[in-house]
Enzyme design. Structure first.
Site, mmCIF file in Angstrom:
data_model
loop_
_atom_site.group_PDB
_atom_site.id
_atom_site.type_symbol
_atom_site.label_atom_id
_atom_site.label_comp_id
_atom_site.label_asym_id
_atom_site.label_seq_id
_atom_site.Cartn_x
_atom_site.Cartn_y
_atom_site.Cartn_z
ATOM 1 N N ASP A 115 5.029 -10.585 -14.176
ATOM 2 C CA ASP A 115 4.326 -10.440 -12.863
ATOM 3 C C ASP A 115 4.361 -11.361 -11.857
ATOM 4 O OD1 ASP A 115 2.613 -9.346 -10.620
ATOM 5 O OD2 ASP A 115 0.757 -9.112 -12.002
ATOM 6 N N LYS A 227 11.664 -15.448 3.265
ATOM 7 C CA LYS A 227 12.983 -15.222 3.143
ATOM 8 C C LYS A 227 13.590 -16.467 3.612
ATOM 9 C CE LYS A 227 13.131 -11.288 1.410
ATOM 10 N NZ LYS A 227 13.671 -11.142 -0.069
ATOM 11 N N THR A 266 14.574 2.361 1.010
ATOM 12 C CA THR A 266 13.881 2.303 -0.102
ATOM 13 C C THR A 266 12.408 2.192 -0.222
ATOM 14 O OG1 THR A 266 13.714 -0.046 0.302
ATOM 15 C CG2 THR A 266 15.809 0.322 -0.702
HETATM 16 N N1 LIG Z 1 15.229 -2.224 2.092
HETATM 17 C C1 LIG Z 1 15.721 -2.993 3.161
HETATM 18 O O1 LIG Z 1 15.863 -2.432 4.035
HETATM 19 C C2 LIG Z 1 15.874 -4.584 2.941
HETATM 20 C C3 LIG Z 1 16.523 -4.860 4.134
HETATM 21 C C4 LIG Z 1 16.791 -6.455 3.791
HETATM 22 C C5 LIG Z 1 16.771 -6.892 2.776
HETATM 23 N N2 LIG Z 1 16.004 -6.210 1.660
HETATM 24 C C6 LIG Z 1 15.799 -7.193 0.415
HETATM 25 O O2 LIG Z 1 16.498 -6.267 -0.732
HETATM 26 C C7 LIG Z 1 15.516 -6.647 -1.943
HETATM 27 C C8 LIG Z 1 15.458 -5.313 -2.529
HETATM 28 O O3 LIG Z 1 14.627 -4.538 -1.373
HETATM 29 P P1 LIG Z 1 14.067 -2.950 -1.667
HETATM 30 O O4 LIG Z 1 13.641 -2.593 -0.312
HETATM 31 O O5 LIG Z 1 15.054 -2.310 -2.437
HETATM 32 O O6 LIG Z 1 12.677 -3.395 -2.412
HETATM 33 P P2 LIG Z 1 11.508 -2.179 -2.792
HETATM 34 O O7 LIG Z 1 12.055 -0.658 -2.978
HETATM 35 O O8 LIG Z 1 10.371 -2.596 -1.916
HETATM 36 O O9 LIG Z 1 11.469 -2.702 -4.472
HETATM 37 C C9 LIG Z 1 10.560 -3.876 -4.683
HETATM 38 C C10 LIG Z 1 10.679 -4.299 -6.045
HETATM 39 O O10 LIG Z 1 9.904 -5.261 -6.239
HETATM 40 C C11 LIG Z 1 9.219 -5.349 -7.475
HETATM 41 N N3 LIG Z 1 8.071 -5.935 -7.363
HETATM 42 C C12 LIG Z 1 7.142 -5.956 -6.174
HETATM 43 N N4 LIG Z 1 6.132 -6.641 -6.548
HETATM 44 C C13 LIG Z 1 6.342 -7.322 -7.737
HETATM 45 C C14 LIG Z 1 5.418 -7.977 -8.678
HETATM 46 N N5 LIG Z 1 4.227 -8.627 -8.390
HETATM 47 N N6 LIG Z 1 5.878 -8.142 -9.970
HETATM 48 C C15 LIG Z 1 7.330 -7.829 -10.545
HETATM 49 N N7 LIG Z 1 8.065 -7.093 -9.440
HETATM 50 C C16 LIG Z 1 7.620 -6.791 -8.410
HETATM 51 C C17 LIG Z 1 8.710 -3.846 -7.255
HETATM 52 O O11 LIG Z 1 8.227 -3.297 -8.659
HETATM 53 P P3 LIG Z 1 7.538 -2.120 -8.899
HETATM 54 O O12 LIG Z 1 8.649 -1.231 -8.966
HETATM 55 O O13 LIG Z 1 6.821 -2.304 -10.233
HETATM 56 O O14 LIG Z 1 6.717 -1.815 -7.800
HETATM 57 C C18 LIG Z 1 10.167 -3.239 -6.923
HETATM 58 O O15 LIG Z 1 10.915 -2.903 -8.279
HETATM 59 C C19 LIG Z 1 14.573 -7.423 -1.524
HETATM 60 O O16 LIG Z 1 14.552 -8.756 -1.638
HETATM 61 C C20 LIG Z 1 14.387 -7.217 -0.003
HETATM 62 O O17 LIG Z 1 13.614 -8.196 0.616
HETATM 63 C C21 LIG Z 1 15.555 -5.076 1.798
#
Ligand SMILES: NC(=O)c1ccc[n+]([C@@H]2O[C@H](COP(=O)([O-])OP(=O)(O)OC[C@H]3O[C@@H](n4cnc5c(N)ncnc54)[C@H](OP(=O)(O)O)[C@@H]3O)[C@@H](O)[C@H]2O)c1
Length: 407
Positions: A115, A227, A266
Site C-alpha cells: 500500500d 511529479k 483512465t
Molecule cells: N491518465 C492520464 O491522463 C495521465 C496523464 C499523464 C500521466 N499519467 C501518469 O500515468 C500513470 C498511470 O496513470 P493512470 O491514469 O493510468 O492511473 P489510474 O487509472 O488512476 O490508476 C492508478 C493506479 O495506482 C494505484 N494506486 C493508487 N493508490 C495506491 C496505493 N495507495 N497503493 C498502491 N497502488 C495505488 C491504483 O490501484 P487500485 O487499482 O488498487 O486503486 C491504480 O492501479 C500515473 O503515474 C499518472 O501520473 C496519467
C-alpha cells in the site's frame, strides 16, 4: 460497384446518383474525425522485444495505463509482479490475476501487497524482497501508480497523514526504491535493468522550492509538484546507482527512464474530470464523444511505457532519459538536472520518512497494547461470567441433590 455509379454520374449527371450530396458531405467529416483520432491517439511503440524470463515489478498495474503495460509485458512472456494495495486474498484481485493469466497465456503473474499510502507497508514488502539470499532476479521496476485529487475536493491524506499526491506519487516511490536499491545493484552486470518512472506534463507547473524550503505542501498543483519531485529524484537515483562501486568492478547496469503516457481515458483521469461527483459524471457522459476523440485509450497511453521497457537503445549509454510519444524529449524545468535541488529534496524526503516511520511505530505499539488490554478485559469478563455460571450450575446441582435427599 463504384464503376457503374461513376459512369452513371458521368453520363447521366451526378444528380441522378442517389444520396451523393449526403455522401459528399459525410465523407470529409468522417475523414476529419479519423485524422483527429489518429493525432490524439499518439505514437505507437515500434520496439519489438520478447520479455521472456524478465522479472518485472509494477505499481499501478491493476488500472488504466499500468494495467495495459502489465498485460502487454505478460503477453510477451515477462514474469509480472503486481504491487497492489489489496491483499492477495481479495476476490476481485484474484479474479483479475486469473483473467490476466488466461488472456496472456502466462502463468507468471503474481501480486504482492504494497500500500503506497503506508510507509510501513512499503518497508515490509521491500525489506522482505531485499532480505532474500541469494538476491532475486529483478529486471525492471515500473512505477505507474499515482493519485490525482479532483479539483475542489477535500485534500486526501495517506495513512501516515501526508497529502496524498506527495505521499503516493513521490515519497512512496522514494521509499520503495531506497530500500530496493541493493536488489537492483546486485543484478549481474550483463543484465539490462531498468527503473521506469511514470510522469506527466503537469510537472512543468510544480513547485518543489516551496516544498523544500518551507517544508510545507504547495497549496496549488500538488499533483504537478509530486511529479516534479519524482523527476528530480529519478535523476538523483540514476547518479546514486552510478556512484556505487560494484564488487566485480563492472559499471552500473541499471538505467532510469521516465515515461509520460499523455492524457488518457483512465479511471484516474475520469475521477479528475468528473471532480468525483455525480454531476461531474453526468457531464462526462454527455461529453463522452469529445473525450473519446481527444483522450487516448489506456492502451495508447501505455505505448511510451512499453518503448521505455523494450527499446534496446535505452538500456545503453546514459540513463535518465524521458520518453513521450515514443521519442526522447527534453526536460523543461532546470531543477530536474540540478544537483543542489536533488540534494535538498533527498534530505527532506529522508527526514520525512524517518519522522513518519517513528510516529507510525509508536502508534502501532500503542494500538497493540490497547488491543492486548481489550482482549484481557474481554477474557476476564468471559472467565468471570463462566465462573459465576459454573457456580450457579453447581448450586443448582447441589440444590437438586438436597431436594433429592429431602425427598
Ligand atoms: N491518465 C492520464 O491522463 C495521465 C496523464 C499523464 C500521466 N499519467 C501518469 O500515468 C500513470 C498511470 O496513470 P493512470 O491514469 O493510468 O492511473 P489510474 O487509472 O488512476 O490508476 C492508478 C493506479 O495506482 C494505484 N494506486 C493508487 N493508490 C495506491 C496505493 N495507495 N497503493 C498502491 N497502488 C495505488 C491504483 O490501484 P487500485 O487499482 O488498487 O486503486 C491504480 O492501479 C500515473 O503515474 C499518472 O501520473 C496519467
Amino acid at each position: 460497384m463504384p464503376i457503374p455509379i461513376i459512369s452513371e454520374g458521368l453520363f447521366e449527371g451526378f444528380d441522378s446518383v442517389p444520396y451523393l450530396p449526403t455522401v459528399l458531405k459525410t465523407v470529409p467529416a468522417l475523414l476529419l474525425v479519423y485524422l483527429l483520432k489518429r493525432y490524439f491517439g499518439g505514437a505507437v511503440n515500434k520496439s519489438e522485444r520478447l520479455m521472456r524470463s524478465k522479472v518485472v515489478m509494477i505499481t499501478g498495474g491493476t488500472s488504466g495505463v499500468g494495467a495495459s503495460v502489465a498485460r502487454e509485458l505478460a503477453q510477451r512472456g515477462a514474469q509480472v509482479i503486481l504491487l497492489t494495495q489489496h491483499p492477495p486474498s481479495d476476490p476481485f484481485l484474484a479474479e483479475y490475476i486469473e483473467d490476466l493469466r488466461a488472456t496472456t497465456n502466462n502463468e507468471l503473474v503474481y501480486a504482492e501487497q504494497v500500500d503506497l499510502s503506508s510507509l510501513h507497508s512499503i518497508r515490509l514488502f521491500a525489506t522482505k524482497w531485499v532480505d532474500n539470499a541469494p538476491p532475486r532476479r529483478l529486471d525492471m521496476i515500473i512505477l505507474c501508480a499515482a493519485t490525482m485529487t479532483p479539483p475542489r475536493s477535500k485534500p486526501e491524506v495517506t495513512k501516515d497523514g501526508l497529502e496524498a499526491s506527495w505521499g503516493i506519487n513521490y515519497l512512496a516511490n522514494f521509499h520503495l526504491l531506497s530500500i530496493l536499491s541493493p536488489a537492483l545493484r546486485a543484478q549481474p552486470p550483463d543484465r539490462d535493468v531498468r527503473v521506469i518512472f511514470g510522469t506527466c506534463s503537469s510537472y512543468m507547473g510544480g513547485n518543489i522550492d516551496q516544498k523544500v524550503k518551507k517544508q510545507k505542501y504547495a497549496s496549488t498543483n500538488v499533483y504537478g509538484t509530486s511529479k516534479l519531485a519524482l523527476m528530480v529524484f529519478a535523476q538523483a537515483f540514476q547518479k546514486h546507482l552510478e556512484a556505487y562501486k560494484r564488487p566485480d568492478s563492472q559499471p552500473n547496469n541499471t538505467r532510469v527512464v521516465l515515461a509520460d503516457p499523455g492524457w488518457s481515458r483512465t479511471p484516474g483521469m475520469r475521477r479528475w474530470l468528473t471532480a468525483g461527483s455525480l454531476w461531474g459524471l453526468f457531464f462526462y457522459l454527455i461529453m463522452w464523444p469529445f473525450w473519446w476523440l481527444v483522450l487516448k485509450s489506456p492502451d495508447q497511453g501505455a505505448q511510451s511505457f512499453l518503448l521505455a521497457a523494450m527499446e534496446a537503445d535505452l538500456g545503453r549509454g546514459a540513463g535518465g532519459r524521458m520518453i513521450k510519444e515514443c521519442r526522447d524529449i527534453a526536460y523543461v524545468r532546470p531543477e530536474i538536472k540540478d544537483d543542489n535541488a536533488a540534494k535538498d529534496l533527498w534530505a527532506l524526503s529522508e527526514k520525512q520518512i524517518e519522522t513518519l516511520e517513528k510516529e507510525g511505530a509508536i502508534k502501532r505499539t500503542q494500538e497493540k497494547k490497547e488491543k492486548e488490554k481489550r482482549e484481557k478485559t474481554e477474557k476476564a469478563t468471559t472467565d468471570g461470567g463462566l465462573q459465576s455460571e459454573n457456580r450457579a450450575d453447581q448450586s443448582r446441582k447441589a440444590g437438586s441433590r438436597r431436594s433429592r435427599k429431602a425427598a
